[in-house]
Design an enzyme around this catalytic site. Sequence first.
Site, PDB file in Angstrom:
ATOM      1  CE  LYS A 111      -3.474  -1.146  -0.602  1.00 52.92           C
ATOM      2  NZ  LYS A 111      -3.849  -1.932  -1.834  1.00 52.92           N
ATOM      3  CG  HIS A 131       4.038  -6.046  -1.145  1.00 53.47           C
ATOM      4  ND1 HIS A 131       4.226  -4.798  -1.696  1.00 53.47           N
ATOM      5  CD2 HIS A 131       2.751  -6.386  -1.426  1.00 53.47           C
ATOM      6  CE1 HIS A 131       3.108  -4.422  -2.298  1.00 53.47           C
ATOM      7  NE2 HIS A 131       2.203  -5.363  -2.156  1.00 53.47           N
ATOM      8  CB  SER A 182      -3.512   2.713   2.338  1.00 54.54           C
ATOM      9  OG  SER A 182      -3.753   2.122   1.090  1.00 54.54           O
TER      10      SER A 182
HETATM   11  S1  PPS Z   1      -0.665  -2.967  -3.252  1.00 52.27           S
HETATM   12  O1  PPS Z   1      -1.891  -3.776  -3.074  1.00 52.27           O
HETATM   13  O2  PPS Z   1       0.250  -3.135  -2.113  1.00 52.27           O
HETATM   14  O3  PPS Z   1       0.008  -3.215  -4.519  1.00 52.27           O
HETATM   15  O4  PPS Z   1      -1.173  -1.461  -3.209  1.00 52.27           O
HETATM   16  P1  PPS Z   1      -0.352  -0.188  -3.679  1.00 52.27           P
HETATM   17  O5  PPS Z   1      -0.516  -0.006  -5.123  1.00 52.27           O
HETATM   18  O6  PPS Z   1       1.027  -0.216  -3.117  1.00 52.27           O
HETATM   19  O7  PPS Z   1      -1.073   0.973  -2.887  1.00 52.27           O
HETATM   20  C1  PPS Z   1      -2.391   1.365  -3.102  1.00 52.27           C
HETATM   21  C2  PPS Z   1      -2.503   2.794  -2.612  1.00 52.27           C
HETATM   22  O8  PPS Z   1      -1.910   3.662  -3.599  1.00 52.27           O
HETATM   23  C3  PPS Z   1      -2.897   4.569  -4.052  1.00 52.27           C
HETATM   24  N1  PPS Z   1      -2.650   4.903  -5.466  1.00 52.27           N
HETATM   25  C4  PPS Z   1      -2.325   6.133  -5.882  1.00 52.27           C
HETATM   26  N2  PPS Z   1      -2.121   7.279  -5.197  1.00 52.27           N
HETATM   27  C5  PPS Z   1      -1.818   8.387  -5.926  1.00 52.27           C
HETATM   28  N3  PPS Z   1      -1.732   8.394  -7.272  1.00 52.27           N
HETATM   29  C6  PPS Z   1      -1.926   7.271  -7.986  1.00 52.27           C
HETATM   30  N4  PPS Z   1      -1.832   7.294  -9.314  1.00 52.27           N
HETATM   31  C7  PPS Z   1      -2.240   6.071  -7.282  1.00 52.27           C
HETATM   32  N5  PPS Z   1      -2.510   4.793  -7.672  1.00 52.27           N
HETATM   33  C8  PPS Z   1      -2.760   4.104  -6.549  1.00 52.27           C
HETATM   34  C9  PPS Z   1      -4.212   3.831  -3.828  1.00 52.27           C
HETATM   35  O9  PPS Z   1      -5.301   4.690  -3.890  1.00 52.27           O
HETATM   36  C10 PPS Z   1      -3.947   3.257  -2.445  1.00 52.27           C
HETATM   37  O10 PPS Z   1      -3.901   4.263  -1.432  1.00 52.27           O
HETATM   38  P2  PPS Z   1      -5.168   4.736  -0.579  1.00 52.27           P
HETATM   39  O11 PPS Z   1      -4.605   5.646   0.463  1.00 52.27           O
HETATM   40  O12 PPS Z   1      -5.786   3.517   0.023  1.00 52.27           O
HETATM   41  O13 PPS Z   1      -6.073   5.456  -1.520  1.00 52.27           O
END
Ligand code: PPS
Length: 297
Positions: free
Chosen positions: A43, A110, A140
């Site tokens: 996340k 991860h 998150s």
């Molecule tokens: S995972 O399942 O571990 O692969 O998830 P991961 O992609 O690491 O994290 C998901 C969070 O990243 C946010 N996210 C973004 N934030 C800003 N800009 C972009 N383009 C973007 N894409 C994904 C996503 O909304 C999750 O965060 P939260 O705080 O829950 O919204």
Amino acid sequence: MVLRSETGEVEGVTLTKSICSIWDQVWNFQARPDDLLIATYAKAGTTWTQETVDMIQQNGDVEKCRRATIAKRHPFLEWFIEDPLSTPYSEKPVMDLAEAMPSPRTIKTHLPVQLVPPSFWKQNCKVIYVARNAKDNLVSYYHFHRMNKALPDPGTWEEFIEKFMTGKVLWGSWYDHVKGWWKAKDKHRILYLFYEDMKENPEQEIQKILKFLEKDVNQEVLNKIVHNTSFEIMKENPMANYTREFQAIMDHSISPFMRKGAVGDWKNHFTVAQNKKFDEDYKKKMADTSLVFRTEL
Ligand code: PPS
């Protein structure tokens, strides 16, 4: 019906039982010299970075980036993927997919740095690590546990904060993860990025990735990459927002994968008392590192 996963441990790090059961295979994974590893604590901005890297690799060609879902474009090293040939629902190791993939591969993980298969270091692979401040990362992660049945039950918000602080969550302690990778960057080819910087100045952070990957794009392509990797566009992109697969385990009506994409959302979750306790504990756990995070912009 999918049951929530049970957990086990590898070298003291909590992982799902399924990952533990294939651990030898994970550890012995054969990296290739031109593999790119995208490593994060869960996340922290993995998918965002994956999409950015793919946009760079495809020279800003949006159609090419939509050739497959993000999970199929970039195998998730230690995870499992839905087996389309099987009913009822069953899974197979993503690694099988990764092994069959032509080079150059971009691989997601991860894993904390000490659990990365040694072949990545032997082959001197490039790694992009992305870190996100603990409080937003925790929020998150909590919502993701609620919507993703492949993860253990998070319990209440209060209980989940405790689990996070003690590191008894999947992929282990956030604190050890970010610190471990921070140290490793002095020894290996690791580009260490921060979610908050990406949010504040995406173009600047994309430039860092371009340089690291020894790629060059013109301003028009760069603008396209910035646009298509914005939260608003990615949220609507079925090839990046996880609505095309894992339907048996992810329920976006509980909390969408692309939830808020913001810095500082923790303020809507932590009580004053929770925040105080978290900060005190944080200070102790992070006393032995030069690593500094921003929790607001
Ligand atoms: S995972 O399942 O571990 O692969 O998830 P991961 O992609 O690491 O994290 C998901 C969070 O990243 C946010 N996210 C973004 N934030 C800003 N800009 C972009 N383009 C973007 N894409 C994904 C996503 O909304 C999750 O965060 P939260 O705080 O829950 O919204």
